[in-house]
Design a protein around this motif. Sequence first.
Motif, PDB file in Angstrom:
ATOM      1  N   GLY A  93      25.447  80.906  35.099  1.00 60.07           N
ATOM      2  CA  GLY A  93      25.555  79.912  34.043  1.00 60.07           C
ATOM      3  C   GLY A  93      26.551  78.804  34.254  1.00 60.07           C
ATOM      4  O   GLY A  93      26.681  77.927  33.392  1.00 60.07           O
ATOM      5  N   LEU A  94      27.243  78.772  35.388  1.00 61.03           N
ATOM      6  CA  LEU A  94      28.252  77.726  35.603  1.00 61.03           C
ATOM      7  C   LEU A  94      27.638  76.330  35.650  1.00 61.03           C
ATOM      8  O   LEU A  94      28.245  75.360  35.195  1.00 61.03           O
ATOM      9  N   ASP A  95      26.441  76.223  36.203  1.00 63.57           N
ATOM     10  CA  ASP A  95      25.819  74.909  36.359  1.00 63.57           C
ATOM     11  C   ASP A  95      25.411  74.288  35.032  1.00 63.57           C
ATOM     12  O   ASP A  95      25.223  73.074  34.943  1.00 63.57           O
ATOM     13  N   PRO A 121      22.619  78.435  28.750  1.00 62.04           N
ATOM     14  CA  PRO A 121      21.883  79.163  29.784  1.00 62.04           C
ATOM     15  C   PRO A 121      21.482  80.547  29.290  1.00 62.04           C
ATOM     16  O   PRO A 121      21.955  81.015  28.238  1.00 62.04           O
ATOM     17  N   GLN A 122      20.633  81.210  30.049  1.00 60.98           N
ATOM     18  CA  GLN A 122      20.183  82.543  29.653  1.00 60.98           C
ATOM     19  C   GLN A 122      21.327  83.542  29.636  1.00 60.98           C
ATOM     20  O   GLN A 122      21.406  84.407  28.757  1.00 60.98           O
ATOM     21  N   SER A 123      22.235  83.430  30.596  1.00 62.64           N
ATOM     22  CA  SER A 123      23.379  84.343  30.650  1.00 62.64           C
ATOM     23  C   SER A 123      24.557  83.638  31.289  1.00 62.64           C
ATOM     24  O   SER A 123      24.396  82.666  32.027  1.00 62.64           O
ATOM     25  N   ALA A 256      24.247  82.618  40.246  1.00 62.20           N
ATOM     26  CA  ALA A 256      23.478  83.822  40.557  1.00 62.20           C
ATOM     27  C   ALA A 256      22.029  83.474  40.873  1.00 62.20           C
ATOM     28  O   ALA A 256      21.333  84.258  41.537  1.00 62.20           O
ATOM     29  N   ASP A 257      21.560  82.303  40.432  1.00 63.41           N
ATOM     30  CA  ASP A 257      20.204  81.850  40.722  1.00 63.41           C
ATOM     31  C   ASP A 257      20.131  81.028  42.008  1.00 63.41           C
ATOM     32  O   ASP A 257      19.076  80.484  42.341  1.00 63.41           O
ATOM     33  N   GLY A 258      21.243  80.890  42.706  1.00 67.07           N
ATOM     34  CA  GLY A 258      21.254  80.162  43.960  1.00 67.07           C
ATOM     35  C   GLY A 258      21.448  78.667  43.829  1.00 67.07           C
ATOM     36  O   GLY A 258      21.308  77.931  44.807  1.00 67.07           O
TER      37      GLY A 258
END
Length: 344
Positions: A93-95, A121-123, A256-258
Amino acid sequence: MSAQSDNTDGVATVGIRHRARTSRATLTAAGLAASLSVSLTAGCSHHGPDDNRAPQHTATPAAPPAPAPSATVAGSPLAVKIDNVPEARPQAGLDAADVVYTEQVEGGLSRLMAVYATRLPQSVGPVRSARESDLELLRQFHRPTLAFSGAQHKLLPLIDRTPLRAESVAADPAAYFRVAGKAAPHNLYVHPAKLLPSAPGRAALTTGFSYGPAPSGGTPTSSRTVRYPAARFAFTWSAEQHRWQVAMDGTPTVTADGVRVAPATVVVQYVRIRDSRYHDVLGNHTPYTETVGSGKAEVLRDGRSFSASWSRPTATDGTTFTAADGGRMNFADGQVWVVFAPAP
């Protein structure tokens, strides 16, 4: 202590149940009453006690009346305290954050405070514990929601008196979850949508920041590194993305999503970092980052570095930035990272 070790929560860290939590749909100011603050004291493991293991109950003072839910939720941002040791990365979720603050914690390590207003974000996570100076930082927002894993038990009364919605894992366990593949305490995450019904919008970002065209001048800059005693942040200009790509402790920062984390503006804000009244079990004082006052700053945008100054007269004010020529220091549209660096 090395950068690989996270003993920053060697204090007695506990979860807090908000003294008079506001129901998202039905509770109004007239219906508020004091409740008990439920605290979770964790064991002092090598990784710190954010696991909220052993419960204990601590009474807290009665809550002052709160505004109606529309004021406390819809018009207020979400702030999440995020772990930032290597074991916690990649974070989630940082982005999506509008603003990311970096702060120095015990042992010279770092943590992040991500603020969400325009999208949720979702998480987000891993979620970790709050610090005293977080409360001063968040006073610039109108009753923000603070997601955190817990806090030192002596800090709870101060959190209780701060005008924010304290939503720890103890206060709202349904909003949190743990992920496989990471060891506790680096595996606690939050679902923002379970804390806010929707993103409150840009108006909730009462930071004092100004966005618009860059001032004249500036120095062409390809990279900038800021160091803490046991952590470092590097920002490298990407002409293709027109963003500053982030690396932490020498490793590119991805979610985490790249997704590569790349803010449009980076602010190196020089502040006083002193010892707070709190310390961990080893006797290390928790650093207190002073964000009220004034000082020097460096603003990175558009591949250039600009000398600036910052001012925040009181805790309820946002922080304004002034360019070297005395004009307003505008930021580029998009995510902003504010790195609190020790004043020379």
